[in-house]
Write an enzyme that holds these catalytic residues in place. Structure first.
Site, PDB file in Angstrom:
ATOM      1  CE  LYS A   1     161.939  25.693 114.768  1.00  0.00           C
ATOM      2  NZ  LYS A   1     161.659  27.053 115.227  1.00  0.00           N
TER       3      LYS A   1
ATOM      4  CE  LYS B   1     164.688  22.934 112.612  1.00  0.00           C
ATOM      5  NZ  LYS B   1     163.478  22.154 112.226  1.00  0.00           N
TER       6      LYS B   1
ATOM      7  N   GLY C   1     162.760  30.442 109.916  1.00  0.00           N
ATOM      8  CA  GLY C   1     163.255  31.215 108.780  1.00  0.00           C
ATOM      9  C   GLY C   1     164.698  30.928 108.419  1.00  0.00           C
ATOM     10  N   GLY C   2     165.227  29.766 108.857  1.00  0.00           N
ATOM     11  CA  GLY C   2     166.599  29.417 108.497  1.00  0.00           C
ATOM     12  C   GLY C   2     167.650  30.047 109.389  1.00  0.00           C
TER      13      GLY C   2
ATOM     14  CG  HIS D   1     159.227  22.701 103.884  1.00  0.00           C
ATOM     15  ND1 HIS D   1     160.134  23.447 104.588  1.00  0.00           N
ATOM     16  CD2 HIS D   1     158.044  22.898 104.527  1.00  0.00           C
ATOM     17  CE1 HIS D   1     159.535  24.073 105.588  1.00  0.00           C
ATOM     18  NE2 HIS D   1     158.257  23.747 105.560  1.00  0.00           N
TER      19      HIS D   1
ATOM     20  CD  GLU E   1     156.759  25.388 108.315  1.00  0.00           C
ATOM     21  OE1 GLU E   1     157.843  25.014 107.847  1.00  0.00           O
ATOM     22  OE2 GLU E   1     156.454  26.581 108.462  1.00  0.00           O
TER      23      GLU E   1
ATOM     24  NE  ARG F   1     155.685  33.153 112.160  1.00  0.00           N
ATOM     25  CZ  ARG F   1     156.053  32.801 110.931  1.00  0.00           C
ATOM     26  NH1 ARG F   1     155.247  33.054 109.906  1.00  0.00           N
ATOM     27  NH2 ARG F   1     157.202  32.197 110.705  1.00  0.00           N
TER      28      ARG F   1
END
Length: 666
Positions: A120, A162, A168-169, A212, A279, A296
């Site tokens: 990221k 993060k 996925g959190g 989101h 996103e 993906r």
């Protein structure tokens, strides 16, 4: 150029996504090879595939994450390509490279693209250069705790820590002040290392209540890029999505076009091929910021398929085989509205902790009028949800002419879904869909904080006190099942004479203890009964031809499923209801030892903070359990002395097992 289509594909995944890929391949006449672990020997995806290969024990690192065994399975079966699905190895650049070295086609983007967006920090640096809007934050390589704390002070609180390598959190912490930073950083790094094998983190300014919004993009090897509508995924718990929809409601056409343009520029910046999702976080003024790109297919891709009429797995295969995208941007047509609800094995009223167990009863809904319904699942009645994999059971997807109908019909479909054997979020999802702020054509106050903001409206999921009518209905459903589904009928004329009372009243034939109420059941003729609770009396009638029960003149479609001391009541007139019950014919359940702290979920002990004899204060952390790569801290419910410890770090524990015993009198 590669040949236009594959003859055989190996699917390096499990569950509903593996089933979904197999279904698309069958439509195209492509043979499929399923891989499976020892825990999945009876799994649906294994049965659906043309061939299957056992690749190892249940733990993912020994099976679905074992690149060597997966590639050997592809070689042994003559597969030409590998589809990674999502999760597991789908965003593993090393896996993409390894498939190429074995003369296999990886159905996904290049290893370089996966690396660019999988890290990221690197992704955000690339997006800054490409001119994509970004949130303030730190995306560099520095990982010294003191340096990161100083950078956090510069960015300002609240902020988000993060995991750079994940999603996925997992490996994510919201930090609201400097005092929370050190513990939050330690927890985020530990969880990131466990989930992704990489503890590198980034810092990002935290928006308190953003939406989101994400865009489905596709690229091919001929330099073409296309955006296939945007989705709103704002309804989340534990930073993970649970309800998604397309198109995102209430956006201006200008914003939709800007989102699509930014997403395509993101894909072009890394020469992207295949399916991907860009996103964004969006504020109240529709200003949006790049968050990440998932290289993906996404869990929520069916809502895009529903509104576009496209098969995105088929598109993946076309692009992977060297073909061009089937459509141009101006040829994409959006029709109606689609909503997806993710059904998880979890406990909404227990902090959404993942749950495990056997599915003992499962009924999927019929298609509601005026809609299209998809049930995407790899689970059937009799299957078990294990602690080794993601706890998602299924996805319900509804498509209707407009959002109002889609959300309403989704609520109805969830109500008609009947699942027993493992804690789940079905009733919770239904309550969300019926919430007055969420339903309608344009939801109000839609943000990632929606569940938090309306917790008081949503919980509890059912009333604590059960009225006599509900208990009587439950007893009638049980009695009906015993009489009609049990293979026999109670006929007054065939009962022995000794069973008649002098006043002519039929004798009691069954008694149930339901939610603390005693229900006495007597027959009043064939398939008719009188149910008594204290002084209240209810008259029930049922037939062998339907599930309908008539209770005091009201017709109710109802089913009651008893399981392990609870009665699961499904009725069209009631919310999903779980009642404590006792069958006098069954043995009484064992009760937990006083002072015992039991495991709230099946998982692995990753930290133990106390020893026998230690004094502890109420709320003090005692141990940490990890399940499905998520952590849960066991806190002391009261002050006391640690009387006994039954666990050790790195041991597996089952839900309900006694972990630690406290002596509050110590």
């Amino acid at each position: 150029m590669r040949k236009k289509m594959f003859g055989k594909i190996l699917i390096a995944n499990r569950g509903e996504i593996a089933c979904r890929i197999i279904a698309s391949c069958k439509k195209l006449g492509i043979r499929t090879v399923a891989v499976y672990s020892e825990a999945d020997q009876k799994a649906l995806h294994k049965e659906m595939a043309d061939e299957s290969v056992l690749i190892g024990p249940a733990p993912p690192q020994d099976s679905y994450l074992n690149i060597k065994r997966i590639l050997q399975a592809a070689k042994d079966t003559g597969a030409e390509a590998v589809h990674p699905g999502y999760g597991f190895l789908s965003e593993n650049a090393g896996f993409a490279e390894a498939t190429a070295k074995h003369n296999l086609v990886f159905i996904g983007p290049s290893a370089d693209a996966i690396r660019a967006m999988g890290e990221k920090s690197t992704a955000k640096q690339l997006m800054e250069k490409a001119g994509i809007p970004m949130l303030p934050g730190y995306h560099g390589d520095e990982q010294d705790a003191k340096k990161l704390a100083a950078l956090a002070d510069e960015i300002g609180y609240p902020l988000l820590i993060k995991a750079s390598a994940g999603g996925g959190g997992k490996g994510m912490r919201i930090i609201r002040n400097a005092k929370e930073f050190a513990d939050g950083l330690t927890g985020a790094k530990r969880e990131a290392q466990s989930a992704f094998g990489n503890d590198h983190v980034l810092l990002e300014k935290f928006l308190e209540a953003p939406r989101h919004v994400e865009v489905q993009v596709f690229g091919d090897s001929h330099g073409n890029y296309i955006a296939l509508s945007e989705r709103d995924c704002s309804l989340q718990r534990r930073q993970q999505k649970i309800i998604e929809e397309a198109p995102a409601p209430g956006l201006s056409e200008t914003t939709r076009a800007a989102l699509a343009d930014a997403a395509c520029k993101t894909a072009a910046a890394i020469d992207y091929t295949g399916a991907g999702t860009v996103e964004f976080l969006m504020d109240e003024s529709e200003k949006f910021y790049f968050m990440e790109m998932n290289t993906r297919l996404q869990v929520e891709h069916p809502v895009t398929e529903m509104v576009t009429g496209l098969d995105l797995v088929e598109w993946q295969l076309i692009v992977a085989a060297g073909g061009k995208l089937p459509l141009k941007q101006n040829e994409v047509k959006i029709s109606g509205h689609a909503v997806e609800a993710r059904i998880y094995a979890e406990d909404p009223e227990g902090g959404f902790l993942p749950a495990t167990g056997k599915i003992v009863h499962l009924d999927w809904p019929d298609t509601p009028d005026g809609t299209t319904l998809r049930v995407e699942t790899g689970i059937r009645a009799g299957d078990a949800v294990s602690p080794f994999y993601d706890p998602m059971i299924a996805k319900l997807v509804i498509h209707a002419e407009n959002r109002t109908d889609a959300v309403e019909k989704m609520a109805d479909a969830l109500h008609a879904t009947r699942l027993v054997g493992v804690k789940n979020n079905i009733a919770f999802l239904e309550k969300l869909c019926r919430h007055k702020q969420f339903c309608g054509e344009i939801p109000k106050n839609l943000s990632t904080k929606f569940i938090e903001d309306y917790t008081a409206d949503i919980f509890p999921l059912q009333d604590k006190d059960v009225d006599r009518k509900t208990a009587a209905l439950a007893a009638a459903a049980l009695l009906r099942a015993e009489i009609l589904e049990g293979g026999g009928r109670f006929d007054p004329e065939n009962l022995p004479l000794s069973s008649w009372r002098i006043n002519g009243e039929m004798p009691e034939i069954r008694r149930y203890e339901i939610s603390g109420l005693t229900v006495s059941c007597r027959m009043a003729g064939e398939n008719r009964a009188i149910l008594r609770i204290d002084s209240a009396e209810f008259h029930a009638a049922f037939s062998a031809d339907s599930r309908m029960i008539t209770l005091d003149g009201e017709h109710v479609d109802v089913k009651a499923v008893p399981y392990q001391g609870r009665l699961y009541l499904f009725a069209d007139t009631l919310p999903h209801t779980v009642l404590p019950w006792k069958d006098p014919l069954a043995a009484a359940a064992q009760t937990a030892a006083e002072g015992a702290l039991t495991a709230p979920m099946t998982g692995r002990v990753i930290a133990l903070h106390v020893a026998k004899g230690d004094s502890v204060e109420k709320g003090q952390p005692l141990a940490v359990i990890e399940a499905m790569k998520m952590e849960h801290t066991i806190n002391a419910p009261e002050s006391g002395i640690v009387a006994n410890i039954n666990i050790a770090v790195d041991t597996q524990v089952n839900e309900g097992v006694e972990l630690i015993t406290l002596d509050s009198n110590g």
